[in-house]
Design a protein around this motif. Structure first.
Motif, PDB file in Angstrom:
ATOM      1  N   LEU A  82     -27.556  -9.556  22.757  1.00  0.00           N
ATOM      2  CA  LEU A  82     -27.291 -10.149  21.444  1.00  0.00           C
ATOM      3  C   LEU A  82     -25.995 -10.943  21.490  1.00  0.00           C
ATOM      4  O   LEU A  82     -25.047 -10.581  22.187  1.00  0.00           O
ATOM      5  N   ILE A  83     -25.965 -12.009  20.709  1.00  0.00           N
ATOM      6  CA  ILE A  83     -24.753 -12.815  20.559  1.00  0.00           C
ATOM      7  C   ILE A  83     -24.077 -12.405  19.254  1.00  0.00           C
ATOM      8  O   ILE A  83     -24.736 -12.244  18.231  1.00  0.00           O
ATOM      9  N   GLN A  84     -22.765 -12.248  19.306  1.00  0.00           N
ATOM     10  CA  GLN A  84     -21.974 -11.944  18.111  1.00  0.00           C
ATOM     11  C   GLN A  84     -20.657 -12.701  18.178  1.00  0.00           C
ATOM     12  O   GLN A  84     -20.202 -13.075  19.269  1.00  0.00           O
ATOM     13  N   ALA A  85     -20.062 -12.926  17.043  1.00  0.00           N
ATOM     14  CA  ALA A  85     -18.724 -13.521  16.969  1.00  0.00           C
ATOM     15  C   ALA A  85     -17.807 -12.513  16.292  1.00  0.00           C
ATOM     16  O   ALA A  85     -18.149 -11.963  15.244  1.00  0.00           O
ATOM     17  N   TYR A  86     -16.662 -12.246  16.917  1.00  0.00           N
ATOM     18  CA  TYR A  86     -15.734 -11.237  16.416  1.00  0.00           C
ATOM     19  C   TYR A  86     -14.359 -11.840  16.154  1.00  0.00           C
ATOM     20  O   TYR A  86     -13.932 -12.772  16.856  1.00  0.00           O
ATOM     21  N   ASP A  87     -13.685 -11.252  15.172  1.00  0.00           N
ATOM     22  CA  ASP A  87     -12.297 -11.617  14.924  1.00  0.00           C
ATOM     23  C   ASP A  87     -11.461 -11.233  16.135  1.00  0.00           C
ATOM     24  O   ASP A  87     -11.814 -10.300  16.865  1.00  0.00           O
ATOM     25  N   PRO A  88     -10.322 -11.918  16.344  1.00  0.00           N
ATOM     26  CA  PRO A  88      -9.493 -11.629  17.516  1.00  0.00           C
ATOM     27  C   PRO A  88      -9.018 -10.175  17.603  1.00  0.00           C
ATOM     28  O   PRO A  88      -8.755  -9.669  18.689  1.00  0.00           O
ATOM     29  N   ASN A  89      -8.896  -9.501  16.454  1.00  0.00           N
ATOM     30  CA  ASN A  89      -8.400  -8.121  16.487  1.00  0.00           C
ATOM     31  C   ASN A  89      -9.481  -7.100  16.838  1.00  0.00           C
ATOM     32  O   ASN A  89      -9.206  -5.918  16.960  1.00  0.00           O
ATOM     33  N   ILE A  90     -10.735  -7.551  17.005  1.00  0.00           N
ATOM     34  CA  ILE A  90     -11.827  -6.650  17.393  1.00  0.00           C
ATOM     35  C   ILE A  90     -12.148  -6.888  18.859  1.00  0.00           C
ATOM     36  O   ILE A  90     -12.409  -8.014  19.280  1.00  0.00           O
ATOM     37  N   ASP A  91     -12.108  -5.806  19.626  1.00  0.00           N
ATOM     38  CA  ASP A  91     -12.305  -5.905  21.074  1.00  0.00           C
ATOM     39  C   ASP A  91     -13.780  -5.728  21.428  1.00  0.00           C
ATOM     40  O   ASP A  91     -14.179  -4.724  22.005  1.00  0.00           O
ATOM     41  N   GLY A  92     -14.599  -6.695  21.036  1.00  0.00           N
ATOM     42  CA  GLY A  92     -16.003  -6.670  21.416  1.00  0.00           C
ATOM     43  C   GLY A  92     -16.868  -5.821  20.517  1.00  0.00           C
ATOM     44  O   GLY A  92     -16.449  -5.377  19.448  1.00  0.00           O
ATOM     45  N   PRO A  93     -18.115  -5.578  20.954  1.00  0.00           N
ATOM     46  CA  PRO A  93     -19.090  -4.890  20.119  1.00  0.00           C
ATOM     47  C   PRO A  93     -18.664  -3.472  19.756  1.00  0.00           C
ATOM     48  O   PRO A  93     -18.127  -2.746  20.581  1.00  0.00           O
ATOM     49  N   THR A  94     -18.951  -3.105  18.516  1.00  0.00           N
ATOM     50  CA  THR A  94     -18.637  -1.759  18.037  1.00  0.00           C
ATOM     51  C   THR A  94     -19.825  -0.837  18.311  1.00  0.00           C
ATOM     52  O   THR A  94     -20.906  -1.287  18.710  1.00  0.00           O
ATOM     53  N   ASP A  95     -19.635   0.451  18.074  1.00  0.00           N
ATOM     54  CA  ASP A  95     -20.735   1.411  18.231  1.00  0.00           C
ATOM     55  C   ASP A  95     -21.907   1.042  17.317  1.00  0.00           C
ATOM     56  O   ASP A  95     -23.069   1.174  17.706  1.00  0.00           O
ATOM     57  N   ASP A  96     -21.598   0.588  16.100  1.00  0.00           N
ATOM     58  CA  ASP A  96     -22.660   0.179  15.173  1.00  0.00           C
ATOM     59  C   ASP A  96     -23.439  -1.025  15.705  1.00  0.00           C
ATOM     60  O   ASP A  96     -24.658  -1.110  15.555  1.00  0.00           O
ATOM     61  N   ASP A  97     -22.713  -1.970  16.340  1.00  0.00           N
ATOM     62  CA  ASP A  97     -23.384  -3.135  16.927  1.00  0.00           C
ATOM     63  C   ASP A  97     -24.341  -2.708  18.039  1.00  0.00           C
ATOM     64  O   ASP A  97     -25.448  -3.239  18.162  1.00  0.00           O
ATOM     65  N   TRP A  98     -23.910  -1.743  18.852  1.00  0.00           N
ATOM     66  CA  TRP A  98     -24.777  -1.249  19.926  1.00  0.00           C
ATOM     67  C   TRP A  98     -26.014  -0.573  19.345  1.00  0.00           C
ATOM     68  O   TRP A  98     -27.111  -0.697  19.883  1.00  0.00           O
ATOM     69  N   LYS A  99     -25.852   0.146  18.242  1.00  0.00           N
ATOM     70  CA  LYS A  99     -27.006   0.802  17.606  1.00  0.00           C
ATOM     71  C   LYS A  99     -28.008  -0.238  17.110  1.00  0.00           C
ATOM     72  O   LYS A  99     -29.221  -0.082  17.280  1.00  0.00           O
ATOM     73  N   VAL A 100     -27.509  -1.305  16.490  1.00  0.00           N
ATOM     74  CA  VAL A 100     -28.382  -2.385  16.032  1.00  0.00           C
ATOM     75  C   VAL A 100     -29.108  -3.001  17.233  1.00  0.00           C
ATOM     76  O   VAL A 100     -30.319  -3.221  17.213  1.00  0.00           O
ATOM     77  N   PHE A 101     -28.339  -3.263  18.288  1.00  0.00           N
ATOM     78  CA  PHE A 101     -28.930  -3.836  19.492  1.00  0.00           C
ATOM     79  C   PHE A 101     -30.041  -2.938  20.049  1.00  0.00           C
ATOM     80  O   PHE A 101     -31.113  -3.417  20.415  1.00  0.00           O
ATOM     81  N   LEU A 102     -29.793  -1.637  20.126  1.00  0.00           N
ATOM     82  CA  LEU A 102     -30.789  -0.721  20.689  1.00  0.00           C
ATOM     83  C   LEU A 102     -32.085  -0.721  19.878  1.00  0.00           C
ATOM     84  O   LEU A 102     -33.170  -0.488  20.416  1.00  0.00           O
ATOM     85  N   GLY A 103     -31.991  -1.009  18.576  1.00  0.00           N
ATOM     86  CA  GLY A 103     -33.195  -1.159  17.757  1.00  0.00           C
ATOM     87  C   GLY A 103     -34.034  -2.340  18.230  1.00  0.00           C
ATOM     88  O   GLY A 103     -35.250  -2.238  18.364  1.00  0.00           O
ATOM     89  N   TYR A 104     -33.371  -3.483  18.501  1.00  0.00           N
ATOM     90  CA  TYR A 104     -34.070  -4.645  19.041  1.00  0.00           C
ATOM     91  C   TYR A 104     -34.623  -4.329  20.434  1.00  0.00           C
ATOM     92  O   TYR A 104     -35.749  -4.688  20.781  1.00  0.00           O
ATOM     93  N   PHE A 105     -33.801  -3.663  21.233  1.00  0.00           N
ATOM     94  CA  PHE A 105     -34.166  -3.382  22.624  1.00  0.00           C
ATOM     95  C   PHE A 105     -35.427  -2.528  22.702  1.00  0.00           C
ATOM     96  O   PHE A 105     -36.289  -2.752  23.550  1.00  0.00           O
TER      97      PHE A 105
END
Length: 196
Positions: A82-105
């Motif tokens: 998945l492609i995402q855009a994050y603010d500079p203060n966020i260091d990449g995908p969060t646990d919630d983002d991974w959960k969303v991704f795993l649904g697609y996967f």
């Protein structure tokens, strides 16, 4: 007589211990051989094929190089990201983002093979036209100016699952981010890259 019995017991114990040690050494050798011979799937490089921060009508495309550095085929490969855009203060995908991704996967049905010591080129699909996720349709276009100005950073993350010749399952997780929009250089994320 008791001395002979004790000697026989000691001999039997020593024989059992030697047999156990030999079996452990054999098992270790077999496992080392499996590790040496098995498929090892990794992401060796990423390249932006099309990206123009000044023209959001041009579709964003990334090419990934996926390599099997093992000595046997990686089979039944299922890969998605998945492609995402994050603010500079966020260091990449969060646990919630991974959960969303795993649904697609879990819905992904693609399966293929990569031969030993071979590389496969993968073009990241045009996520801006994902029918099952209409709000995502204009995601890249909306974020172009923010990515260009480095108010947001573009990330691509996901995983590949596959089986080796012994039908053992393996997972490779990946995460890359666009370090420089002008030179279109990607780098690995500080977290989210792993393989087993």
């Amino acid at each position: 007589m008791s001395e002979l019995r004790r000697s026989a017991n000691d001999s039997e114990t020593a024989t059992k211990e030697n047999s156990r040690n030999s079996q452990n050494a054999l098992n270790t050798s077999i496992e080392a051989s499996r590790l040496d011979e098995r498929a090892w799937l990794a992401f060796s490089d990423a390249e932006v094929l099309q990206y123009d921060p000044n023209d959001p009508t041009k579709l964003f495309r990334i090419q990934l190089l996926v390599r099997n550095s093992g000595k046997t085929p990686a089979r039944q490969i299922n890969m998605l990201g998945l492609i995402q855009a994050y603010d500079p203060n966020i260091d990449g995908p969060t646990d919630d983002d991974w959960k969303v991704f795993l649904g697609y996967f879990s819905e992904s049905k693609e399966r293929y093979v990569i031969a030993p010591n071979a590389t496969r080129k993968m073009i990241v699909p045009d996520f801006s036209n994902r029918a099952q996720n209409p709000p995502y349709r204009d995601f890249i276009a909306q974020n172009y100016p923010l990515i260009r100005d480095r108010s947001k950073y573009l990330y691509y993350f996901g995983q590949a699952t596959y089986i080796d010749l012994d039908n053992r399952p393996h997972t490779t997780k990946f995460c890359i981010w666009l370090v420089d929009p002008e030179t279109k250089q990607f780098a690995s994320c500080g977290k989210g890259n792993d393989m087993n």
